[in-house]
Design a protein around this motif. Structure first.
Motif, PDB file in Angstrom:
ATOM      1  N   ASP A 217      30.034  31.991  46.901  1.00 24.15           N
ATOM      2  CA  ASP A 217      29.634  30.707  46.341  1.00 24.15           C
ATOM      3  C   ASP A 217      28.312  30.289  46.984  1.00 24.15           C
ATOM      4  O   ASP A 217      27.803  30.976  47.873  1.00 24.15           O
ATOM      5  CB  ASP A 217      30.731  29.672  46.623  1.00 24.15           C
TER       6      ASP A 217
ATOM      7  N   ASP B  35      41.779  29.151  38.719  1.00 24.83           N
ATOM      8  CA  ASP B  35      41.148  27.869  39.039  1.00 24.83           C
ATOM      9  C   ASP B  35      40.144  27.476  37.956  1.00 24.83           C
ATOM     10  O   ASP B  35      39.788  26.299  37.836  1.00 24.83           O
ATOM     11  CB  ASP B  35      40.435  27.938  40.393  1.00 24.83           C
TER      12      ASP B  35
ATOM     13  N   ARG C 159      39.652  32.435  49.273  1.00 25.15           N
ATOM     14  CA  ARG C 159      40.750  32.607  48.332  1.00 25.15           C
ATOM     15  C   ARG C 159      40.270  32.229  46.927  1.00 25.15           C
ATOM     16  O   ARG C 159      40.541  31.135  46.437  1.00 25.15           O
ATOM     17  CB  ARG C 159      41.939  31.726  48.745  1.00 25.15           C
ATOM     18  N   ASP C 160      39.529  33.120  46.303  1.00 21.60           N
ATOM     19  CA  ASP C 160      39.070  32.869  44.932  1.00 21.60           C
ATOM     20  C   ASP C 160      40.194  33.201  43.959  1.00 21.60           C
ATOM     21  O   ASP C 160      40.750  34.298  43.980  1.00 21.60           O
ATOM     22  CB  ASP C 160      37.833  33.729  44.622  1.00 21.60           C
TER      23      ASP C 160
ATOM     24  N   ASN D 135      34.090  32.574  49.548  1.00 24.60           N
ATOM     25  CA  ASN D 135      35.319  31.859  49.201  1.00 24.60           C
ATOM     26  C   ASN D 135      36.506  32.723  49.622  1.00 24.60           C
ATOM     27  O   ASN D 135      36.726  33.803  49.081  1.00 24.60           O
ATOM     28  CB  ASN D 135      35.356  31.593  47.695  1.00 24.60           C
TER      29      ASN D 135
ATOM     30  N   PRO E 202      36.482  39.301  47.025  1.00 17.25           N
ATOM     31  CA  PRO E 202      35.852  38.088  47.558  1.00 17.25           C
ATOM     32  C   PRO E 202      34.859  37.497  46.561  1.00 17.25           C
ATOM     33  O   PRO E 202      34.170  38.221  45.844  1.00 17.25           O
ATOM     34  CB  PRO E 202      35.131  38.588  48.819  1.00 17.25           C
TER      35      PRO E 202
ATOM     36  N   GLU F  39      45.029  36.956  42.824  1.00 19.49           N
ATOM     37  CA  GLU F  39      43.600  37.198  43.049  1.00 19.49           C
ATOM     38  C   GLU F  39      42.965  38.060  41.971  1.00 19.49           C
ATOM     39  O   GLU F  39      41.733  38.101  41.853  1.00 19.49           O
ATOM     40  CB  GLU F  39      43.401  37.875  44.404  1.00 19.49           C
TER      41      GLU F  39
ATOM     42  N   LEU G  91      28.154  31.257  50.698  1.00 20.54           N
ATOM     43  CA  LEU G  91      29.464  31.100  51.319  1.00 20.54           C
ATOM     44  C   LEU G  91      30.441  32.101  50.718  1.00 20.54           C
ATOM     45  O   LEU G  91      30.361  32.413  49.529  1.00 20.54           O
ATOM     46  CB  LEU G  91      30.012  29.681  51.090  1.00 20.54           C
TER      47      LEU G  91
END
Length: 468
Positions: free
Chosen positions: A257, A273, A268-269, A266, A254, A443, A264
Motif C-alpha cells: 500500500d 475487503d 493481512r490483505d 499490508n 503480501p 488470503e 507499506l
C-alpha cells in the motif's frame, strides 16, 4: 530458448488470439444463422459482421496489452488468466457496442454479440489452459528453464530452495548460493546446490553464469548491502527479488500500500475487503442459497416429518456461533439429538456413538443433511455458502489462546462448506490444519475458488466418517 524470446512470444500470443477470435466469429455465425438451432429474423450480410469481428479482435488485442495480459505468467495460477480473459472480452464488447451506437449500427444482432462474447471466453480460456499445461510438462522435463541465484545460505535461503524444488512445473533451476559466512553447506544440506562465492562477488558471477533472477534471502542485519546488490543486478539486466526476513508474519500474497508517500506492507490483505468482491460473493450467496432451498425443500419436508415421528421436541436446533467481525448469530440445524438442558451443547463436543443422538439424528449428521437449514442463514446474511466453519463462543475463547492466528477466520463470513471441509478436514480433525486452510482461503479468495470448493464438496460427497 523461450526465455530469450519473450517479445516474440508476446507477438505470437497476440496473433494467435486474433486468429482465434476470427475462428470463433465463424463458429458463432454458423451457430446463430446456419445451424437452425437458434431462431432469427434474418442476418445482415456476412461481410458486414466480418468487419465488426476484425474491429473486435483489434480492440481485444489492444486491451490485452493495456492490462498486461501478455506478460509472463509462469508464477500465476490459471484462475488469474481466466479473470484477465473475462476482463479483456467484456471491455472489448462494451467498446464495440459504443462504436456500434456511434455509427448507428442498430441492426447487428445483440444475441449474436452475446454468443460471440461467451464463445470467445470459453475457447480462449480452453486454448490458454492447454498451453499452460503443455508448458508445465515441458518444464518438468527440463525445458524452458529460468535460472536463479540465491544470496544467503542461511535458514531463509535454504527454505526457499526447498520450497522451489517442490514445484518443478514452474521451471526454475538454482545455479547456486552466495554467502559471506559459509564456504559449503553443512552435511545435512550437502545435496543442495553449492555455495559458489561471497556476496561481493555477485557482479563477477553474473558475468560468468546465465542467471535470470537473483533471490535476496539475507537477514535483516544485512539490509545495508541491499542497495549495492540491487544496483549490480540492474546493471547486469537481472531481476532482483527480496524475501523479507519476517516473511512468517506476512500473508501468502503480501499487498503493498502507499501511505503518506511511503510504501507499506499490508500484513493481512483480504480480497473480500474490496466492495466489488463482497457484492459479487453476496449476490452469488443469495442466488445459490435460494436455488438450494427450492431444490431441497422436498428433502427438508421429509426430514421435518422424520424428526417429528422419531423424537419429541422442536425440529430446528438453534445454536450461538461466532461469525463475521466476531459478531454472534444463531445458526440453524435440523435437531439430531435428544432435548438437552439449555446451554449444555455449547461446551461439549459430540463423540463417536454419542448417547445424546437420536437414531434418525445419527443418519442426518452422517450425511450432513442436518445442515440444510443453514442455507437460510446464508439468505439472511449470517453466513456464506463458502467460508470458514463457525464455532461456538466457548471454544472460540479457548482456541484463540491456543492456536496462532485462529481469530483471522472471523475477517469474513463463515460458510456452510470451506477449503478445509472440501479437503476432508471435517468433524473430529485437526483444528490447526483447518485454520491453515481457512487463512489460505481468506488470503487467496476468488470467485472461481469458491466454485472449485463447492464442486469439490459435491464430488467428494456429503458422507462424513468423522461426523458424530
Amino acid at each position: 530458448m523461450i526465455r530469450q524470446s519473450q517479445r516474440f512470444l508476446t507477438q505470437l500470443y497476440a496473433i494467435t488470439d486474433f486468429i482465434c477470435i476470427q475462428l470463433v466469429f465463424l463458429f458463432s455465425w454458423w451457430l446463430k444463422f446456419n445451424s437452425g438451432w437458434i431462431p432469427f429474423d434474418g442476418p445482415l450480410p456476412f461481410k458486414h459482421y466480418m468487419l465488426w469481428s476484425f474491429i473486435y479482435g483489434a480492440l481485444a488485442i489492444g486491451i490485452s496489452y493495456f492490462v498486461n495480459f501478455y506478460t509472463p505468467k509462469r508464477r500465476k495460477q490459471f484462475s488469474f488468466e481466466v479473470f484477465k480473459i473475462v476482463q479483456v472480452h467484456l471491455l472489448s464488447l462494451l467498446l464495440l457496442l459504443s462504436i456500434l451506437y456511434i455509427f448507428k449500427e442498430v441492426d447487428v444482432s445483440r444475441s449474436y454479440l452475446f454468443l460471440f462474447l461467451v464463445n470467445n471466453i470459453l475457447v480462449i480460456s480452453f486454448y490458454r489452459y492447454i498451453i499452460k499445461l503443455s508448458l508445465k510438462n515441458m518444464r518438468q522435463k527440463g525445458y524452458n528453464k529460468q535460472y536463479v541465484l540465491i544470496l544467503g545460505a542461511g535458514s531463509l535461503g535454504r527454505k526457499f530452495y526447498t520450497n522451489l524444488k517442490k514445484h518443478p512445473e514452474l521451471g526454475y533451476e538454482v545455479v547456486g548460493f552466495l554467502d559471506d559466512y559459509q564456504e559449503k553447506h553443512d552435511a545435512s544440506y550437502s545435496h543442495y546446490k553449492p555455495i559458489i562465492g561471497k556476496i561481493d562477488e555477485l557482479q563477477t558471477i553474473l558475468n560468468k553464469l546465465i542467471v535470470d533472477e537473483v533471490i535476496i534471502a539475507l537477514p535483516l542485519d544485512a539490509h545495508r548491502k541491499f542497495g549495492t546488490i540491487i544496483n549490480v543486478c540492474e546493471k547486469a539486466g537481472v531481476k532482483a527479488l527480496i524475501i523479507p526476513d519476517f516473511y512468517d508474519f506476512l500473508p501468502s500474497r503480501p499487498f503493498f500500500d502507499n501511505f503518506a508517500d511511503m510504501p507499506l506492507i499490508n500484513v493481512r490483505d483480504i480480497p473480500l475487503d474490496e466492495l466489488r468482491n463482497r457484492l459479487l460473493k453476496r449476490a452469488f450467496d443469495i442466488v445459490f442459497s435460494s436455488i438450494a432451498i427450492f431444490i431441497t425443500s422436498p428433502v427438508m419436508a421429509f426430514i421435518y416429518i422424520g424428526i417429528k415421528i422419531t423424537s419429541p421436541g422442536p425440529v430446528i436446533f438453534k445454536q450461538e456461533r461466532v461469525g463475521l467481525n466476531r459478531r454472534r448469530f444463531m445458526m440453524y440445524k435440523f435437531r439430531s439429538m435428544k432435548i438437552m438442558p439449555e446451554g449444555a451443547s455449547d461446551t461439549q463436543w459430540t463423540v463417536e456413538n454419542d448417547p445424546r443422538r437420536t437414531k434418525f439424528g445419527a443418519f442426518l449428521r452422517k450425511t450432513s443433511l442436518d445442515e440444510l437449514p443453514q442455507f437460510f442463514n446464508v439468505l439472511f446474511g449470517h453466513m456464506s455458502v463458502v467460508g470458514p466453519r463457525p464455532e461456538r463462543p466457548y471454544f472460540v475463547e479457548q482456541f484463540k489462546e491456543e492456536i496462532p492466528k485462529y481469530m483471522v477466520k472471523h475477517h469474513i463470513r463463515p460458510g456452510i462448506t470451506g477449503l478445509a471441509q472440501s479437503n476432508g478436514l471435517r468433524g473430529d480433525t485437526s483444528i490447526e490444519e483447518r485454520i491453515k486452510h481457512d487463512i489460505f482461503y481468506i488470503e487467496n479468495w476468488t470467485f472461481l475458488f469458491d466454485i472449485k470448493i463447492i464442486w469439490k464438496t459435491i464430488v467428494n460427497g456429503f458422507i462424513n466418517k468423522n461426523a458424530y
